[in-house]
Design a protein around this motif. Structure first.
Motif, PDB file in Angstrom:
ATOM      1  N   THR A 234       0.848  -1.195   0.000  1.00  0.00           N
ATOM      2  CA  THR A 234       0.000   0.000   0.000  1.00  0.00           C
ATOM      3  C   THR A 234       0.879   1.239   0.000  1.00  0.00           C
ATOM      4  OG1 THR A 234      -0.149  -0.076   2.410  1.00  0.00           O
ATOM      5  CG2 THR A 234      -1.942  -1.126   1.189  1.00  0.00           C
ATOM      6  N   ALA A 235       0.248   2.402  -0.215  1.00  0.00           N
ATOM      7  CA  ALA A 235       0.958   3.677  -0.276  1.00  0.00           C
ATOM      8  C   ALA A 235       1.839   3.864   0.953  1.00  0.00           C
ATOM      9  CB  ALA A 235      -0.035   4.818  -0.406  1.00  0.00           C
ATOM     10  N   GLY A 236       3.071   4.312   0.709  1.00  0.00           N
ATOM     11  CA  GLY A 236       4.005   4.576   1.799  1.00  0.00           C
ATOM     12  C   GLY A 236       4.921   3.412   2.127  1.00  0.00           C
ATOM     13  N   GLN A 237       4.630   2.233   1.599  1.00  0.00           N
ATOM     14  CA  GLN A 237       5.478   1.074   1.895  1.00  0.00           C
ATOM     15  C   GLN A 237       6.682   1.037   0.965  1.00  0.00           C
ATOM     16  OE1 GLN A 237       2.688  -2.317   1.719  1.00  0.00           O
ATOM     17  NE2 GLN A 237       3.163  -2.585   3.891  1.00  0.00           N
ATOM     18  N   ARG A 238       7.838   0.643   1.534  1.00  0.00           N
ATOM     19  CA  ARG A 238       9.047   0.433   0.746  1.00  0.00           C
ATOM     20  C   ARG A 238       9.570  -0.953   1.091  1.00  0.00           C
ATOM     21  NH1 ARG A 238      14.172   4.496  -0.184  1.00  0.00           N
ATOM     22  NH2 ARG A 238      15.292   3.129  -1.637  1.00  0.00           N
ATOM     23  N   GLN A 239       9.997  -1.661   0.067  1.00  0.00           N
ATOM     24  CA  GLN A 239      10.494  -3.011   0.302  1.00  0.00           C
ATOM     25  C   GLN A 239      11.591  -3.336  -0.701  1.00  0.00           C
ATOM     26  OE1 GLN A 239       7.382  -5.709   1.144  1.00  0.00           O
ATOM     27  NE2 GLN A 239       8.742  -7.456   1.415  1.00  0.00           N
ATOM     28  N   LEU A 240      12.566  -4.126  -0.251  1.00  0.00           N
ATOM     29  CA  LEU A 240      13.633  -4.612  -1.115  1.00  0.00           C
ATOM     30  C   LEU A 240      13.393  -6.097  -1.339  1.00  0.00           C
ATOM     31  CD1 LEU A 240      16.363  -4.213  -2.572  1.00  0.00           C
ATOM     32  CD2 LEU A 240      17.470  -4.789  -0.408  1.00  0.00           C
ATOM     33  N   PHE A 241      13.267  -6.472  -2.605  1.00  0.00           N
ATOM     34  CA  PHE A 241      13.020  -7.869  -2.977  1.00  0.00           C
ATOM     35  C   PHE A 241      14.260  -8.438  -3.653  1.00  0.00           C
ATOM     36  CE2 PHE A 241       8.869  -5.725  -3.318  1.00  0.00           C
ATOM     37  CZ  PHE A 241       8.085  -6.529  -2.514  1.00  0.00           C
ATOM     38  N   THR A 242      14.530  -9.696  -3.384  1.00  0.00           N
ATOM     39  CA  THR A 242      15.562 -10.432  -4.117  1.00  0.00           C
ATOM     40  C   THR A 242      14.835 -11.335  -5.094  1.00  0.00           C
ATOM     41  OG1 THR A 242      17.047 -10.366  -2.218  1.00  0.00           O
ATOM     42  CG2 THR A 242      17.508 -12.022  -3.914  1.00  0.00           C
TER      43      THR A 242
ATOM     44  N   LEU B 141      20.617  -9.392 -18.637  1.00  0.00           N
ATOM     45  CA  LEU B 141      20.469  -9.732 -17.218  1.00  0.00           C
ATOM     46  C   LEU B 141      20.002 -11.179 -17.018  1.00  0.00           C
ATOM     47  CD1 LEU B 141      18.915  -6.418 -15.877  1.00  0.00           C
ATOM     48  CD2 LEU B 141      21.311  -7.134 -15.884  1.00  0.00           C
ATOM     49  N   ALA B 142      19.937 -11.958 -18.088  1.00  0.00           N
ATOM     50  CA  ALA B 142      19.555 -13.376 -17.956  1.00  0.00           C
ATOM     51  C   ALA B 142      20.554 -14.072 -17.044  1.00  0.00           C
ATOM     52  CB  ALA B 142      19.525 -14.045 -19.329  1.00  0.00           C
ATOM     53  N   GLY B 143      20.025 -14.902 -16.163  1.00  0.00           N
ATOM     54  CA  GLY B 143      20.869 -15.668 -15.251  1.00  0.00           C
ATOM     55  C   GLY B 143      21.291 -14.911 -14.009  1.00  0.00           C
ATOM     56  N   ARG B 144      20.882 -13.656 -13.888  1.00  0.00           N
ATOM     57  CA  ARG B 144      21.300 -12.834 -12.749  1.00  0.00           C
ATOM     58  C   ARG B 144      20.173 -12.723 -11.726  1.00  0.00           C
ATOM     59  NH1 ARG B 144      26.025  -9.758 -13.909  1.00  0.00           N
ATOM     60  NH2 ARG B 144      26.003  -9.516 -11.644  1.00  0.00           N
ATOM     61  N   THR B 145      20.556 -12.753 -10.445  1.00  0.00           N
ATOM     62  CA  THR B 145      19.622 -12.450  -9.367  1.00  0.00           C
ATOM     63  C   THR B 145      19.522 -10.926  -9.293  1.00  0.00           C
ATOM     64  OG1 THR B 145      20.140 -14.453  -8.155  1.00  0.00           O
ATOM     65  CG2 THR B 145      19.240 -12.622  -6.874  1.00  0.00           C
ATOM     66  N   ILE B 146      18.302 -10.430  -9.204  1.00  0.00           N
ATOM     67  CA  ILE B 146      18.040  -8.989  -9.237  1.00  0.00           C
ATOM     68  C   ILE B 146      17.551  -8.515  -7.874  1.00  0.00           C
ATOM     69  CG2 ILE B 146      16.616  -7.182 -10.310  1.00  0.00           C
ATOM     70  CD1 ILE B 146      18.611  -8.507 -12.252  1.00  0.00           C
ATOM     71  N   LEU B 147      18.070  -7.371  -7.426  1.00  0.00           N
ATOM     72  CA  LEU B 147      17.563  -6.714  -6.222  1.00  0.00           C
ATOM     73  C   LEU B 147      16.626  -5.609  -6.701  1.00  0.00           C
ATOM     74  CD1 LEU B 147      20.889  -6.414  -4.207  1.00  0.00           C
ATOM     75  CD2 LEU B 147      19.176  -8.242  -4.131  1.00  0.00           C
ATOM     76  N   PHE B 148      15.368  -5.696  -6.291  1.00  0.00           N
ATOM     77  CA  PHE B 148      14.306  -4.804  -6.742  1.00  0.00           C
ATOM     78  C   PHE B 148      13.817  -4.014  -5.540  1.00  0.00           C
ATOM     79  CE2 PHE B 148       9.662  -4.641  -8.292  1.00  0.00           C
ATOM     80  CZ  PHE B 148       9.886  -3.566  -9.136  1.00  0.00           C
ATOM     81  N   ASP B 149      14.170  -2.733  -5.479  1.00  0.00           N
ATOM     82  CA  ASP B 149      13.818  -1.848  -4.372  1.00  0.00           C
ATOM     83  C   ASP B 149      12.641  -0.994  -4.827  1.00  0.00           C
ATOM     84  OD1 ASP B 149      13.782  -0.221  -2.124  1.00  0.00           O
ATOM     85  OD2 ASP B 149      15.711   0.741  -2.537  1.00  0.00           O
ATOM     86  N   VAL B 150      11.549  -1.025  -4.071  1.00  0.00           N
ATOM     87  CA  VAL B 150      10.317  -0.356  -4.484  1.00  0.00           C
ATOM     88  C   VAL B 150       9.765   0.501  -3.350  1.00  0.00           C
ATOM     89  CG1 VAL B 150       7.950  -0.711  -5.284  1.00  0.00           C
ATOM     90  CG2 VAL B 150       9.726  -2.304  -5.961  1.00  0.00           C
ATOM     91  N   LEU B 151       9.378   1.725  -3.695  1.00  0.00           N
ATOM     92  CA  LEU B 151       8.651   2.602  -2.779  1.00  0.00           C
ATOM     93  C   LEU B 151       7.334   2.953  -3.459  1.00  0.00           C
ATOM     94  CD1 LEU B 151       8.240   4.484  -0.347  1.00  0.00           C
ATOM     95  CD2 LEU B 151       9.567   6.218  -1.592  1.00  0.00           C
ATOM     96  N   VAL B 152       6.218   2.491  -2.867  1.00  0.00           N
ATOM     97  CA  VAL B 152       4.892   2.754  -3.424  1.00  0.00           C
ATOM     98  C   VAL B 152       4.408   4.107  -2.904  1.00  0.00           C
ATOM     99  CG1 VAL B 152       2.488   1.984  -3.526  1.00  0.00           C
ATOM    100  CG2 VAL B 152       4.346   0.307  -3.626  1.00  0.00           C
TER     101      VAL B 152
END
Length: 151
Positions: A58-66, A131-142
């Motif tokens: 939801t709005a205001g949340q920030r999360q880092l995903f692997t 980026l095929a074969g790579r683990t990606i760090l996805f940082d998101v702020l909604v």
């Protein structure tokens, strides 16, 4: 505002900042420090594996995903590495490893290919996503989530 409590789900438009980095910490893309981007869930703007991670935020949340390669840009496919006769390249083209060329695909669109080897007769081109074969760090702020208008 009531809309701030709307979670990311099918039928919503999401406004966010993001960064995409490799697991070694090198940043590939980011719009932090700039305007938020927005997209409608399911419109193809984000890879499905990235989009699913946002569900429930939801709005205001920030999360880092692997994100493992299978949910990001996939694993490299050896069938996507092609040998092309040197004569198909401009004779004045100075080839070098890592050089990116744009090639026409079967549907008339363009697809990038990276030179991974060459000699006087052939050029070896890798059409896998870089980026095929790579683990990606996805940082998101909604910033905002809105229900899509039904027309």
């Amino acid at each position: 505002m009531i809309e701030n409590s709307v979670p990311v789900s099918e039928g919503t438009r999401v406004f966010l900042n993001f960064s995409v980095s490799l697991d070694d910490g090198s940043e590939v893309d980011s719009n932090f420090g700039g305007e938020a981007v927005d997209f409608a869930v399911g419109d193809g703007s984000l890879l499905p594996g990235f989009e699913r991670l946002l569900f429930g935020m939801t709005a205001g949340q920030r999360q880092l995903f692997t994100v493992p390669p299978e949910d990001a840009f996939g694993q490299p496919n050896e069938n996507n590495v092609q040998r092309i006769d040197r004569e198909h390249f401009d004779p004045d083209a100075e080839l070098s490893l890592g050089l990116v060329f744009s090639f026409a695909d079967a549907s008339g669109g363009e697809v990038p290919g990276v030179v991974v080897g060459f000699d006087d007769d052939e050029v070896t081109v890798d059409f896998n996503h870089p980026l095929a074969g790579r683990t990606i760090l996805f940082d998101v702020l909604v910033h905002r989530v809105e229900p899509l208008e039904l027309h």
